[in-house]
Design a protein around this motif. Structure first.
Motif, PDB file in Angstrom:
ATOM      1  N   ARG A 235       0.837  -1.199   0.000  1.00  0.00           N
ATOM      2  CA  ARG A 235       0.000   0.000   0.000  1.00  0.00           C
ATOM      3  C   ARG A 235       0.876   1.255   0.000  1.00  0.00           C
ATOM      4  N   ALA A 236       1.958   1.199   0.768  1.00  0.00           N
ATOM      5  CA  ALA A 236       2.834   2.365   0.875  1.00  0.00           C
ATOM      6  C   ALA A 236       3.539   2.635  -0.451  1.00  0.00           C
ATOM      7  N   ILE A 237       4.003   1.575  -1.115  1.00  0.00           N
ATOM      8  CA  ILE A 237       4.718   1.763  -2.380  1.00  0.00           C
ATOM      9  C   ILE A 237       3.783   2.348  -3.444  1.00  0.00           C
ATOM     10  N   SER A 238       2.503   1.988  -3.373  1.00  0.00           N
ATOM     11  CA  SER A 238       1.588   2.444  -4.416  1.00  0.00           C
ATOM     12  C   SER A 238       1.051   3.855  -4.146  1.00  0.00           C
ATOM     13  N   GLU A 239       1.368   4.441  -2.992  1.00  0.00           N
ATOM     14  CA  GLU A 239       0.798   5.749  -2.669  1.00  0.00           C
ATOM     15  C   GLU A 239       1.351   6.845  -3.567  1.00  0.00           C
ATOM     16  N   PHE A 240       0.443   7.678  -4.061  1.00  0.00           N
ATOM     17  CA  PHE A 240       0.855   8.787  -4.911  1.00  0.00           C
ATOM     18  C   PHE A 240       0.181  10.086  -4.471  1.00  0.00           C
ATOM     19  N   GLY A 241      -1.132  10.021  -4.384  1.00  0.00           N
ATOM     20  CA  GLY A 241      -1.938  11.222  -4.158  1.00  0.00           C
ATOM     21  C   GLY A 241      -1.556  12.019  -2.923  1.00  0.00           C
TER      22      GLY A 241
ATOM     23  N   MET B  15      11.732  12.641  -5.193  1.00  0.00           N
ATOM     24  CA  MET B  15      10.705  11.912  -5.931  1.00  0.00           C
ATOM     25  C   MET B  15      10.708  10.423  -5.638  1.00  0.00           C
ATOM     26  N   ILE B  16       9.573   9.923  -5.160  1.00  0.00           N
ATOM     27  CA  ILE B  16       9.420   8.461  -5.062  1.00  0.00           C
ATOM     28  C   ILE B  16       9.003   7.965  -6.444  1.00  0.00           C
ATOM     29  N   ALA B  17       9.082   6.670  -6.660  1.00  0.00           N
ATOM     30  CA  ALA B  17       8.867   6.119  -8.003  1.00  0.00           C
ATOM     31  C   ALA B  17       7.520   6.516  -8.626  1.00  0.00           C
ATOM     32  N   PRO B  18       6.383   6.392  -7.889  1.00  0.00           N
ATOM     33  CA  PRO B  18       5.111   6.771  -8.525  1.00  0.00           C
ATOM     34  C   PRO B  18       5.099   8.238  -8.981  1.00  0.00           C
ATOM     35  N   VAL B  19       5.754   9.117  -8.213  1.00  0.00           N
ATOM     36  CA  VAL B  19       5.792  10.530  -8.609  1.00  0.00           C
ATOM     37  C   VAL B  19       6.651  10.690  -9.870  1.00  0.00           C
ATOM     38  N   LEU B  20       7.779   9.971  -9.906  1.00  0.00           N
ATOM     39  CA  LEU B  20       8.648  10.037 -11.088  1.00  0.00           C
ATOM     40  C   LEU B  20       7.915   9.518 -12.334  1.00  0.00           C
ATOM     41  N   ILE B  21       7.185   8.405 -12.149  1.00  0.00           N
ATOM     42  CA  ILE B  21       6.425   7.832 -13.278  1.00  0.00           C
ATOM     43  C   ILE B  21       5.427   8.874 -13.783  1.00  0.00           C
TER      44      ILE B  21
ATOM     45  N   VAL C 158       9.886   2.622 -16.255  1.00  0.00           N
ATOM     46  CA  VAL C 158      10.052   2.839 -14.814  1.00  0.00           C
ATOM     47  C   VAL C 158       8.996   2.037 -14.058  1.00  0.00           C
ATOM     48  N   ALA C 159       7.774   2.106 -14.573  1.00  0.00           N
ATOM     49  CA  ALA C 159       6.673   1.377 -13.931  1.00  0.00           C
ATOM     50  C   ALA C 159       6.954  -0.117 -13.927  1.00  0.00           C
ATOM     51  N   VAL C 160       7.443  -0.636 -15.046  1.00  0.00           N
ATOM     52  CA  VAL C 160       7.729  -2.071 -15.137  1.00  0.00           C
ATOM     53  C   VAL C 160       8.808  -2.469 -14.134  1.00  0.00           C
ATOM     54  N   TRP C 161       9.851  -1.653 -14.021  1.00  0.00           N
ATOM     55  CA  TRP C 161      10.900  -1.952 -13.039  1.00  0.00           C
ATOM     56  C   TRP C 161      10.345  -1.936 -11.619  1.00  0.00           C
ATOM     57  N   LEU C 162       9.499  -0.985 -11.328  1.00  0.00           N
ATOM     58  CA  LEU C 162       8.914  -0.895  -9.985  1.00  0.00           C
ATOM     59  C   LEU C 162       8.109  -2.158  -9.660  1.00  0.00           C
ATOM     60  N   ILE C 163       7.248  -2.554 -10.633  1.00  0.00           N
ATOM     61  CA  ILE C 163       6.437  -3.764 -10.434  1.00  0.00           C
ATOM     62  C   ILE C 163       7.334  -4.975 -10.225  1.00  0.00           C
ATOM     63  N   PHE C 164       8.333  -5.096 -11.077  1.00  0.00           N
ATOM     64  CA  PHE C 164       9.221  -6.250 -11.035  1.00  0.00           C
ATOM     65  C   PHE C 164       9.948  -6.359  -9.679  1.00  0.00           C
ATOM     66  N   LEU C 165      10.492  -5.242  -9.235  1.00  0.00           N
ATOM     67  CA  LEU C 165      11.226  -5.254  -7.966  1.00  0.00           C
ATOM     68  C   LEU C 165      10.309  -5.550  -6.778  1.00  0.00           C
TER      69      LEU C 165
END
Lengths: 263, 285
Positions: free
Chosen positions: A199-205, A215-221, A236-243
């Motif tokens: 949940r924390a990794i997916s937070e953007f809003g 910048m965290i990854a969702p903000v960079l994406i 970037v999104a694919v790398w985030l999902i993969f990791l």
């Protein structure tokens, strides 16, 4: 029983296929989008590395805080009934139901210099706006309910009688917790940690309001999408999902195997 | 000995009121009463799991009313065995011994005589989930007795077992009581069990002590409580083969006048003299 000859079976089956396709197709399309070359190029980009690392690190820190303050509280909720317990449980679920930008705005009003909490933190030298600490605070806020709920369920699943027996055999309250309760609730706690991290990794809003930078990854994406378009945000999104998937899989693997269940 | 003086416990729905009871050292004492009578609460108060609202509990002269459970040296065996599912049989039985290291007990060694009596050696490396109900209850007994408690509380230890294991367990209980000389305080709502095992028994109902004495005394001098709630009594156990058969229909007085004939010769109501002298001599009071 749902029988093959019944129309309901075929309706249920087709609905199921639609749901699965709806979830997997966008992900498959995205993952198969970037070429191997762009993927390689993306991961050597220091900005991308920094943001993904920051995402993992802040989410991990949020989960650690959730474990530290959530575990004793979850245990209390699992073991004791008290007046207003339903209300307390409702409050715990609030971060799940509040829209994400609202979370950001609410936290901002708390830690801003117009409120005494914000002024106090400022005087202590704690900067939450646009800082890693600020990101961790937001991620803890949104992730905590997931850990608390999973841990509470896990503790509730351990019979108080097992603890009573351990105490009668000479174990103190603390020894009972670490020798009986924790080993039996461990898998639920781990599931809670994973949920909280995810949940924390997916937070953007909420994060963009408190800390657009660093910048965290969702903000960079989001930023790459806004500035350069789909093609540059996808890898970037694919790398985030993969990791993330690799990490969660590892967490599952290192957790101890379940013992044969008691009858 | 356990001495309970004017004990009151208030848990909202369940209460104990002004209950006094004396249980001699080495005695096999049975508490009977209908569901919701307060039997389990009394056990939980003795072991220290529920707060005591009033009164005192003494164990061999020591006031234990407000001691934490781990300081009381009182063991408990539950109806649902409550074995630690993540530990093997060996680890379950050894669990309490690690806390006794100060008392000079080697925690790696299990008490051999206890394992032999309960025939547990073949099961030591198994997990509780793979054992039958009877086996699990034997492990629970061994685990509780492995730390040599001053008193063993048994909360309906036989009622979750099917009849063939029930008779077997009853045999083990008698044997262990005789061998260890430990005070056994057992709760049951099963009449036949009480007859077969008790040296003395007490009847509680709605949080109050109704009667206490030897089985003979109680069954020969029926008190007023019997007519009021005996109709709701659970008679399951009376059907087991070794137990006295008792037929009961609600409208008639539940205890027939010719009560003595129902006590089988040589039942536990009159314990063998050998064990009697043994536990009397061990009594520190």
């Amino acid at each position: 029983m749902l029988n093959r000859r019944e129309p309901l079976f075929w309706i249920s089956l087709s609905c199921g296929l639609v749901v699965l396709a709806f979830i997997t197709l966008p992900l498959v399309k995205m993952i198969s989008g970037p070429t191997a070359a762009t993927m390689r190029q993306t991961i050597v980009d220091p900005e991308v590395r920094r943001s993904i690392w920051l995402s993992l690190y802040t989410a991990g820190a949020a989960a650690l805080i959730a474990v530290a303050i959530g575990t004793p509280f979850a245990y209390l909720l699992a073991r004791r009934d008290f007046p207003g317990k339903k209300l307390v449980e409702g409050i715990i679920d609030l971060p799940i139901v509040i829209p994400h930008p609202v979370v950001g705005i609410a936290l901002l009003s708390l830690v801003g210099r117009n409120f005494w909490v914000g002024r106090l933190l400022h005087e202590l030298g704690v900067r939450l706006m646009g800082s890693v600490s600020g990101i961790i605070m937001v991620l803890t806020f949104v992730g905590l309910p997931f850990y608390l709920n999973a841990a509470r369920e896990g503790f509730a699943g351990v019979s108080p009688r097992l603890e009573a027996v351990a105490r009668s055999l000479g174990a103190s309250g603390r020894q009972t917790f670490f020798l009986v309760t924790l080993p039996l609730a461990w898998r639920s706690l781990l599931a809670g940690i994973i949920m909280c991290c995810a949940r924390a990794i997916s937070e953007f809003g909420a994060v963009v309001i408190i800390a657009y930078h660093p910048m965290i990854a969702p903000v960079l994406i989001y930023e790459r999408f806004e500035s350069f378009g789909l093609k540059y945000s996808q890898p970037v999104a694919v790398w985030l999902i993969f990791l993330c998937l690799t990490l969660f899989l590892l967490l599952r693997l290192v957790s101890p195997a379940p013992r044969p269940a008691a009858r | 000995m356990i001495s309970i003086r004017n004990l009151s416990v208030d848990l909202g729905d369940f209460q104990l009121r002004d209950l006094s009871l004396e249980i001699a050292s080495g005695e096999f004492f049975i508490l009977m009463g209908p569901t919701g009578a307060g039997k389990t609460i009394l056990l939980e108060a003795i072991i220290g799991l529920v707060p005591v609202a009033g009164g005192e509990i003494f164990l061999d002269g020591d006031r234990i009313t407000h001691l934490p459970p781990e300081k009381r040296q009182i063991g408990i065996v539950y109806q649902d065995y409550a074995l630690f599912p993540h530990l093997t049989v060996r680890e379950n039985i050894a669990f309490g011994r690690r806390f006794q290291a100060a008392a000079g007990v080697k925690n790696s060694e299990l008490p051999a005589d206890l394992l032999a009596t309960l025939e547990l050696e073949p099961l030591l490396s198994r997990y509780p989930g793979t054992l039958s109900g009877g086996e699990q209850q034997r492990v629970a007994l061994a685990r509780a007795l492995a730390v040599s408690p001053r008193v063993l509380l048994l909360d309906e230890p036989l009622s979750a077992l099917d009849p063939r294991f029930r008779e077997e367990l009853r045999h083990y209980l008698r044997l262990l009581h005789r061998q260890t000389g430990t005070t056994f305080l057992m709760v049951t709502h099963d009449f036949a069990e009480a007859l077969a095992l008790a040296e003395r028994l007490a009847v509680i109902n709605r949080g109050r002590l109704e009667q206490a004495g030897t089985p003979e005394e109680i069954f020969r001098q029926p008190a007023a409580w019997k007519s009021t709630w005996a109709g709701k009594w659970n008679w399951n156990g009376a059907a087991s083969p070794s137990a006295p058969r008792i037929s009961f229909s609600a409208p008639t007085p539940w205890w027939p006048p010719a009560s003595r004939t129902l006590l089988p010769a040589g039942s536990a109501a009159s314990p063998p003299p050998a064990s009697t002298t043994r536990w009397r001599s061990r009594s520190p009071t």
